[in-house]
Scaffold this motif. Structure first.
Motif, short mmCIF file in Angstrom:
data_model
loop_
_atom_site.label_atom_id
_atom_site.label_comp_id
_atom_site.label_asym_id
_atom_site.label_seq_id
_atom_site.Cartn_x
_atom_site.Cartn_y
_atom_site.Cartn_z
N TRP A 279 -31.30 -28.62 -5.09
CA TRP A 279 -30.05 -27.93 -4.75
C TRP A 279 -30.30 -26.61 -4.04
CZ3 TRP A 279 -25.53 -30.38 -4.89
CH2 TRP A 279 -25.46 -31.56 -5.65
N LEU A 280 -29.60 -26.43 -2.92
CA LEU A 280 -29.76 -25.26 -2.05
C LEU A 280 -28.42 -24.55 -1.91
CD1 LEU A 280 -31.38 -23.66 0.19
CD2 LEU A 280 -30.63 -25.45 1.80
N PHE A 281 -28.35 -23.29 -2.32
CA PHE A 281 -27.11 -22.53 -2.17
C PHE A 281 -26.84 -22.30 -0.69
CE2 PHE A 281 -24.55 -18.51 -2.65
CZ PHE A 281 -23.48 -19.12 -3.28
N VAL A 282 -25.59 -22.52 -0.27
CA VAL A 282 -25.29 -22.58 1.16
C VAL A 282 -25.59 -21.27 1.88
CG1 VAL A 282 -22.84 -21.99 0.88
CG2 VAL A 282 -23.58 -23.41 2.83
N ALA A 283 -25.44 -20.13 1.20
CA ALA A 283 -25.75 -18.85 1.85
C ALA A 283 -27.25 -18.74 2.16
CB ALA A 283 -25.29 -17.68 0.98
N ASP A 284 -28.08 -19.28 1.27
CA ASP A 284 -29.52 -19.31 1.54
C ASP A 284 -29.82 -20.19 2.75
OD1 ASP A 284 -30.53 -17.58 -0.43
OD2 ASP A 284 -30.53 -19.16 -1.95
N HIS A 285 -29.12 -21.32 2.84
CA HIS A 285 -29.30 -22.21 3.98
C HIS A 285 -28.94 -21.49 5.28
CE1 HIS A 285 -28.20 -26.34 5.96
NE2 HIS A 285 -29.32 -25.84 6.44
N CYS A 286 -27.85 -20.75 5.28
CA CYS A 286 -27.42 -20.05 6.49
C CYS A 286 -28.46 -19.02 6.94
CB CYS A 286 -26.07 -19.37 6.26
SG CYS A 286 -24.70 -20.53 6.02
N ARG A 287 -29.06 -18.33 5.98
CA ARG A 287 -30.12 -17.37 6.34
C ARG A 287 -31.32 -18.09 6.94
NH1 ARG A 287 -32.94 -15.07 3.10
NH2 ARG A 287 -32.50 -16.23 1.19
N ALA A 288 -31.62 -19.28 6.43
CA ALA A 288 -32.74 -20.05 6.96
C ALA A 288 -32.47 -20.49 8.40
CB ALA A 288 -33.00 -21.27 6.08
N LEU A 289 -31.25 -20.95 8.67
CA LEU A 289 -30.89 -21.38 10.02
C LEU A 289 -30.96 -20.21 11.00
CD1 LEU A 289 -27.86 -23.69 9.15
CD2 LEU A 289 -30.21 -24.39 9.68
N ASP A 290 -30.52 -19.06 10.56
CA ASP A 290 -30.60 -17.84 11.35
C ASP A 290 -32.07 -17.57 11.73
OD1 ASP A 290 -30.79 -15.09 12.10
OD2 ASP A 290 -29.01 -14.59 10.92
N ALA A 291 -32.96 -17.69 10.76
CA ALA A 291 -34.39 -17.46 11.02
C ALA A 291 -34.94 -18.47 12.01
CB ALA A 291 -35.17 -17.51 9.71
N VAL A 292 -34.52 -19.73 11.88
CA VAL A 292 -35.01 -20.78 12.79
C VAL A 292 -34.55 -20.52 14.22
CG1 VAL A 292 -34.86 -23.23 13.35
CG2 VAL A 292 -35.25 -22.53 10.99
N ILE A 293 -33.28 -20.13 14.38
CA ILE A 293 -32.77 -19.86 15.73
C ILE A 293 -33.54 -18.72 16.38
CG2 ILE A 293 -30.78 -18.94 17.00
CD1 ILE A 293 -29.01 -20.47 14.92
N HIS A 294 -33.81 -17.66 15.63
CA HIS A 294 -34.43 -16.48 16.23
C HIS A 294 -35.96 -16.54 16.28
CE1 HIS A 294 -30.45 -14.55 15.34
NE2 HIS A 294 -30.69 -14.09 16.54
N GLN A 295 -36.56 -17.28 15.36
CA GLN A 295 -38.03 -17.24 15.28
C GLN A 295 -38.70 -18.62 15.35
OE1 GLN A 295 -37.22 -14.62 11.51
NE2 GLN A 295 -39.42 -14.70 11.86
N GLY A 296 -37.92 -19.69 15.25
CA GLY A 296 -38.50 -21.02 15.19
C GLY A 296 -39.22 -21.40 16.48
#
Length: 366
Positions: A237-254
Motif C-alpha cells: 500500500w502506497l499513500f497517494v501523496a507519496d506517489h505524487c512526490r515520486a512522480l514529480d521526481a521522475v519528471i524532473h530527474q528520471g
C-alpha cells in the motif's frame, strides 16, 4: 529531490494531465499546482464514473493557470488541438480504466482506453514533438501498475523493473500493452518517455468501489464488509501523496526511456487491512450503527484470477532519485479515514443507483 530545491531557477512547464479528475490524477494536480504555481496545467478527463470534477474544487478558481477540458484521450483531433493551443511540453498520463472487477465484467472499455487511448496520445505527442524540432526537455510520463508483473508467491522477491510481465486480468493485460507501446516509442522514435509502475494507492478522492473507501463507507452505513476469498491476499500500500512526490521526481530527474517502480514498503494482508480500518473507525467515529465493526466482515466468493500477492522493490527510484515514502500504513490510513469522515458531501452522491447495481453484481454472495 527536485521539489525540495529552489524553484526560481526552474523553467516553468506547460503540462497536460490526462485523467486528472480521477483519484491519483486529481491528487497529482493538487500536488503540482501547489509545488509549481508558475506552471500552466491543462486537465483532460472524460468524466466517466470514476472521474469527478469536484476532485479539483478550488483549483480552477484559485489557480488561474489551470484549464479543465472534458474529453476522450482517444479523440486524436482534440489531443492535437490541446497540445498546440497549450504549447504543451509535458504529458502526465493517468487516464485509464483501472478496476479489476470491472475489467472482468466489461473488458471492452479497458482495451479502448488503456491501449488505444495511450497509442493516440503517443502518436499525437510524437508528431507534435517532431514538428517542434524534438526538444530535449519534453516529457511523456506514463503511469502504470505493479499488476502487469502478475502474482507473487509468499516467499518470492518483490517486483523489480526487470521482472517479466505476466498479467492475469483484462485490466493488467491492457496496462501491460500500454507500457509496451510507451517503451516502443522511446526505442523506435527516441520519444522522451518515462514509465512508472506503482503499488496499490490509497488516500483522499478514492472512488468508493475500491477496498479502503468501500470498507470505511460500509462501516458508516452499518453494511457488510465484503472480503474476497480467505482475505489472505497481500498488497503493497502506497499513500497517494507519496506517489505524487515520486512522480514529480521522475519528471524532473528520471532518465529517459527508463521504468521506475514506486512502492509504499507496506505489505499487508487484506483481512489485516480491514481489521485496521475497523479499529480506526471505532476510534475516530464514535457513533457507528454497528459495534464492534468486525462483526460486519463477510467473506465472499473470490474474484476470478485473483492475484495472491504484489510487492514492489523501489530500490531504483530511491537510489537514483532519492525518493522514499514518508507515510507508514498506520499514518496513511489514519489520514485517509479522517478525510472520509470529514467529507461525506464528497462520497455520498457517488453511491448512485448505478453504483448499487454494480455493487450487487460484484458482491452477489454478500
Amino acid at each position: 529531490m527536485h521539489n525540495n530545491l529552489d524553484n526560481t531557477a526552474r523553467t516553468p512547464r506547460k503540462v497536460l494531465i490526462t485523467g486528472g479528475a480521477g483519484f491519483i490524477g486529481s491528487n497529482f494536480v493538487h500536488h503540482w499546482c501547489a509545488a509549481y504555481p508558475q506552471d500552466r496545467v491543462v486537465v483532460l478527463d472524460a468524466l466517466t464514473y470514476a472521474g469527478n470534477r469536484r476532485n479539483l474544487a478550488g483549483l480552477e478558481t484559485s489557480v488561474n493557470k489551470l484549464r479543465f477540458v472534458q474529453g476522450d484521450i482517444c479523440d486524436r483531433l482534440l489531443v492535437d488541438a490541446l497540445l498546440q493551443a497549450g504549447a504543451i511540453d509535458t504529458i502526465v498520463h493517468f487516464a485509464a480504466e483501472s478496476h479489476v472487477d470491472r475489467s472482468i465484467l466489461e473488458p471492452d472499455a479497458f482495451i479502448r482506453t488503456n491501449i488505444v487511448g495511450t497509442f493516440t496520445l503517443l502518436e499525437a505527442f510524437h508528431q507534435y514533438w517532431k514538428a517542434n524540432q524534438k526538444p530535449i526537455d519534453y516529457r511523456f510520463l506514463h503511469i502504470s501498475t505493479d499488476e502487469v508483473y502478475g502474482s507473487l508467491e509468499p516467499n518470492d522477491p518483490a517486483f523489480t523493473e526487470t521482472t517479466p510481465f505476466a498479467p492475469n486480468s483484462p485490466y493488467s493485460a491492457s496496462k501491460a500493452g500500454s507500457d509496451h507501446l510507451v517503451r516502443a516509442y522511446y526505442h523506435t522514435y527516441g520519444l522522451p518517455t518515462l514509465i512508472t509502475n506503482c503499488s496499490n494507492n490509497y488516500g483522499p478522492y478514492h472512488f468508493p468501489e475500491k477496498l479502503i473507501p468501500l470498507i470505511c463507507i460500509n462501516i458508516l452505513m452499518g453494511k457488510p464488509l465484503p472480503v474476497y476469498g480467505d482475505g489472505q491476499n497481500i498488497r503493497d500500500w502506497l499513500f497517494v501523496a507519496d506517489h505524487c512526490r515520486a512522480l514529480d521526481a521522475v519528471i524532473h530527474q528520471g532518465k529517459l526511456g527508463e521504468t521506475y517502480n514506486i512502492g509504499g514498503n507496506n505489505e499487508v494482508k487484506n483481512i489485516d487491512l480491514v481489521h485496521m480500518l475497523c479499529d480506526l473507525m471505532e476510534e475516530l467515529a464514535p457513533e457507528l450503527p454497528v459495534r464492534p465493526c468486525r462483526r460486519l466482515i463477510t467473506f465472499v466468493k473470490d474474484r476470478p484470477g485473483h492475484d495472491r500477492r504484489y510487492a514492489i522493490d523501489a530500490t531504483k527510484i530511491t537510489t537514483e532519485l532519492g525518493w522514499t515514502p514518508r507515510e507508514t500504513i498506520a499514518s496513511g490510513l489514519r489520514q485517509t479515514v479522517q478525510w472520509y469522515l470529514a467529507h461525506p458531501d464528497w462520497w455520498q452522491p457517488l453511491l448512485s443507483s448505478q453504483y448499487q447495481t454494480y455493487y450487487q453484481r460484484v458482491y452477489t454472495s454478500v
